[in-house]
Write a protein that holds these residues in place. Structure first.
Motif, mmCIF file in Angstrom:
data_model
loop_
_atom_site.group_PDB
_atom_site.id
_atom_site.type_symbol
_atom_site.label_atom_id
_atom_site.label_comp_id
_atom_site.label_asym_id
_atom_site.label_seq_id
_atom_site.Cartn_x
_atom_site.Cartn_y
_atom_site.Cartn_z
ATOM 1 N N ARG A 128 0.830 -1.208 0.000
ATOM 2 C CA ARG A 128 0.000 0.000 0.000
ATOM 3 C C ARG A 128 0.868 1.264 0.000
ATOM 4 O O ARG A 128 0.563 2.243 -0.676
ATOM 5 N N ARG A 134 -5.235 1.085 -2.014
ATOM 6 C CA ARG A 134 -5.708 0.447 -0.784
ATOM 7 C C ARG A 134 -6.187 -0.998 -0.956
ATOM 8 O O ARG A 134 -6.035 -1.809 -0.046
ATOM 9 N N ASP A 185 -11.344 -3.315 2.280
ATOM 10 C CA ASP A 185 -10.356 -3.177 1.212
ATOM 11 C C ASP A 185 -10.041 -4.503 0.508
ATOM 12 O O ASP A 185 -9.171 -4.546 -0.355
ATOM 13 N N ALA A 209 -3.805 -2.321 -4.683
ATOM 14 C CA ALA A 209 -2.398 -2.224 -4.279
ATOM 15 C C ALA A 209 -1.670 -3.537 -4.483
ATOM 16 O O ALA A 209 -0.496 -3.549 -4.874
#
Length: 437
Positions: A128, A134, A185, A209
């Motif tokens: 990240r 994220r 996420d 990410a």
């Protein structure tokens, strides 16, 4: 009849003051009761009732050198006599880092930690920080530790099919007590599905990410990647600016000295390792490219842990790796050959007793399951196995002097011998006979 009086008594004592009666929730699932160990040596373990077992549980994976290995024990004792942990730096950290860089094909630098869960947490943080994004893609049936931000339940892979916009179903938590937002996420996908992977990564690359994956789905059927799948994952993530993380906490130092990514010739951006690296002493690590690891160098990413890189743990890891490297790692061929023999023997015995089942084996690990199909190559099929039948089989195997994990995953160590394999096959024969009687 298996004697368990002392284990039963100690379990009742433990439940009075130890939450759940065990130190790790998974251990409570053992039938007929959680067993209490008295001692262990080599490939065998003894419980407090005097029962001795050939051990294929191996402490859920770490004991690649078996129990109480003399060389490992000597290294640990030597380190302890100089001090357990310092809160300062020491040569063991440097030596282990150098060894890991030499062994792990993907690693320019490493960071040391204490458990697989911690290593995964650090890898996700690095991804990240590096991308400024994220979201994290993970897969049904894979296990990446029990932290809130990655621990999910295990529904069938069919629940993770994405629509044309790359949107996926809400991710179910792995336990009560997780924050409702802890998995916000996470994008959960079916593994080994080229189309689902390509669709989601291309549509949502701007917010993803990392993709984290086990190289082999060990906990859920020992399912291997389809031909070209990991290579496709590597190509896609590199093209789209997504960090590719291979979680090798189980497969690292087990499938080969360089882990699964060394065995398969795949080069992820980050790799997490643990379990077998310490031979039974708690240690883990993250290895990766200098470009990603620099975020620790600059202190942009905090890497904390009171016992990280302590001298006992680093000494254990160095001693374990030395043993595994002997004679150019010949022990890996030996372990694999023994497990090929054992898995083929179990298949023959299931056929002999007209019991439908599958044994998926890769290197020195395999998964045995009772299921009426010829092969298990995906998570949905794995979920159709008769897990209750296997729990009963594992219980019968205890009576035959063989300790197994109740979920079907078997490990072998460097000290298991041909005689252990032959004795185990005789035990399997008797247990399968009892299972159908």
């Amino acid at each position: 009849m298996l004697k368990i009086d002392q284990s039963l008594s100690k379990y009742e004592q433990a439940k009075k003051h130890l939450a759940g009666g065990v130190a790790s929730s998974l251990r409570a699932s053992q039938k007929p009761t959680p067993l209490y160990a008295e001692s262990a040596k080599g490939a065998r373990i003894r419980d407090v009732d005097g029962n001795e077992y050939i051990d294929y549980l191996l402490a859920y994976g770490p004991l690649i050198l078996g129990h109480a290995h003399d060389g490992l024990t000597d290294a640990i004792l030597s380190a302890m006599r100089k001090g357990y942990t310092y809160g300062l730096q020491h040569d063991g950290e440097i030596e282990l880092a150098n060894v890991l860089i030499d062994i792990l094909p993907c690693a320019d630098k490493v960071a040391l930690s204490g458990s697989g869960t911690e290593a995964v947490m650090l890898a996700l943080r690095l991804a990240r920080a590096h991308t400024g994004k994220r979201k994290v893609v993970r897969f049904h049936g894979h296990y990446h530790g029990w932290s809130d931000s990655i621990f999910t339940s295990f529904p069938g892979a069919g629940l993770a099919q994405s629509d044309n916009d790359g949107q996926t179903a809400a991710v179910p938590p792995g336990t009560q007590g997780q924050s409702e937002n802890s998995l916000a996420d996470i994008i959960l996908l079916p593994w080994n599905d080229f189309a689902a992977l390509e669709n989601v990564l291309r549509v949502r690359a701007h917010e993803i990410a990392a993709v984290i994956s086990e190289p082999v789905m060990c906990n859920s059927g020992c399912i291997q990647p389809k031909s070209g799948y990991l290579e496709h994952l590597r190509t896609l993530t590199k093209e789209l600016g997504i960090v590719f993380i291979l979680d090798e906490v189980i497969t690292g130092f087990r499938l080969s000295l360089g882990g699964a990514h060394g065995r398969f010739g795949i080069k992820p951006d980050l790799v997490t390792i643990g379990k077998a690296m310490g031979g039974g002493i708690a240690i883990s690590a993250v290895g990766g490219s200098a470009e990603l690891m620099k975020h620790i160098d600059t202190a942009a990413v905090s890497h904390l842990g009171t016992l990280n890189g302590n001298s006992v743990a680093t000494s254990a890891a160095l001693a374990t790796i030395r043993e595994l490297k002997c004679d150019n790692g010949v022990v890996y061929d030996r372990m694999e050959n023994l497990f090929i023999q054992l898995s083929e023997g179990i298949r023959e015995l299931m056929h002999k007793h007209s019991i439908a089942g599958v044994v998926n084996q890769v290197g020195p690990v395999f998964h045995m399951m009772f299921i009426d199909v010829k092969e298990v190559t995906d998570f949905d099929t794995f979920n159709r196995r008769d897990s209750g039948k296997y729990v009963k089989f594992a219980e019968l195997m205890l009576e035959e002097g063989v300790l197994l994990r109740p979920n079907g995953l078997w490990y072998i160590s460097a000290v298991h011998e041909q005689a252990d394999i032959e004795a185990t096959l005789l035990a399997v024969d008797r247990a399968l006979c009892k299972l159908i009687s």
